[in-house]
Motif scaffolding. Structure first.
Motif: not given
Length: 332
Positions: A13-18, A294-302
């Motif tokens: 899931a980390r590879r696919n969704y984060y 995926v990058q949109h949301q994961s980078r937003e958490t950072v």
């Protein structure tokens, strides 16, 4: 000292969704604790993994009930790497002084393109033909239909709905939208009540948000109101559809087919019984699974954590007035 952050995604899931880029960016600003099991991190396992962490960055399966906030005195921020926070007890987080954030919708184009592809596949009979070829069976040859000149009916005019309407119009479709909470001024879109839209649409795409008011929005009465030969697509949430009524509408009419990327199985997966139906095209909740989305949301958490470490309240904060523990991030 960097704050300790739990990232709840398992390896796949980390590879696919984060994604690796977001993970590396997060590791530059935080001491990241990774979840190395493929099993979802929920319940007691989540509680144990989060001990001593200032921040949890969670996937959609990591529920945050009241006792999580009550039993994690070191927790300062709970970040959801998704829009949907229905399984997070925000009131309990507020009572404990924990900030809850969520990500914005960065998957609008990805899901709209999924819907477009599914409409083409259904209209041309691709699923049945592909299945027959793979099974070595006689391949049914039938007349398909074009999207050009057909009527697209969209339920919900949010980020995905607006993008799908633009795609439908570009292909020469008549575009109808049902959304009682939005006034639509686009001259290319005709806004109707849902009960007016259903008998007119050749393709009905469900994109409404999941709320108490939209539970079983598509029930037996509404499926019966659909145009004979129509196709129904659900790319929102399984709770919006009465699955028994959908099955009857496929077997007895009026529906000619269905595509679903969500359902009432665990983790919003399509229900196996419906997914096995010969006129159903089911995908495993991958409508928004593209690198861009995926990058949109994961980078937003950072970015949210970066802002918090700089003493700023980030976009996506849901209970900022109750975030009494935030000063602990600066004291680490």
């Amino acid at each position: 000292m960097k704050p300790r952050v739990l990232l709840t995604y398992g390896p796949t899931a980390r590879r696919n969704y984060y994604g690796e880029a977001a993970l590396q960016a997060l590791q530059r600003i935080a001491d990241v604790r990774l979840h190395e099991s493929e099993s979802p991190l929920v319940g007691a396992a989540l509680l144990e993994a989060a001990r001593g962490c200032r921040v949890i960055i969670s996937d959609r399966q990591a529920a945050a009930p009241a006792d999580l906030f009550a039993r994690l005195p070191d927790l300062v921020v709970f970040e959801r790497c998704a829009v949907d926070v229905r399984n997070v007890d925000i009131a309990a987080a507020s009572a404990a002084g924990v900030l809850v954030t969520h990500a914005s919708a960065g998957f609008g184009n990805a899901v709209a393109e999924w819907a477009l592809g599914a409409m083409i596949a259904l209209a041309r009979g691709f699923p049945g033909a592909v299945h027959a070829f793979r099974q070595g069976q006689p391949v049914p040859v039938g007349m398909g239909s074009e999207l050009r000149g057909a009527t697209l009916g969209v339920i919900g005019y949010g980020v995905i709905g607006r993008r799908l309407c633009a795609l439908g119009h570009a292909l020469g479709m008549r575009v109808l939208v049902a959304d009682p909470f939005t006034r639509i001024d686009d001259p290319q879109v005709t806004q109707l009540a849902l009960d007016e839209l259903l008998p007119r649409a050749d393709h009905v795409v469900c994109l409404a948000p999941a709320t108490a008011a939209t539970e079983n929005l598509m029930d037996a009465r509404r499926f019966a109101a659909c145009k004979p030969g129509a196709f129904f697509l659900n790319a929102s949430r399984g709770e919006l559809v009465d699955e028994g009524a959908l099955l009857r509408a496929l077997d007895e009419g009026p529906l000619a087919g269905c595509a679903m990327d969500v359902g009432r199985a665990p983790d919003q997966m399509p229900s196996p019984g419906l997914a096995a139906h010969p006129r159903v095209l089911a995908t495993p909740h991958i409508g928004g699974l593209t690198p861009e989305a995926v990058q949109h949301q994961s980078r937003e958490t950072v970015a949210q954590l970066e802002q918090l470490l700089a003493g700023k309240m980030p976009q996506g904060a849901l209970n900022p007035a109750h975030a009494r523990r935030l000063s602990r991030l600066q004291s680490d």
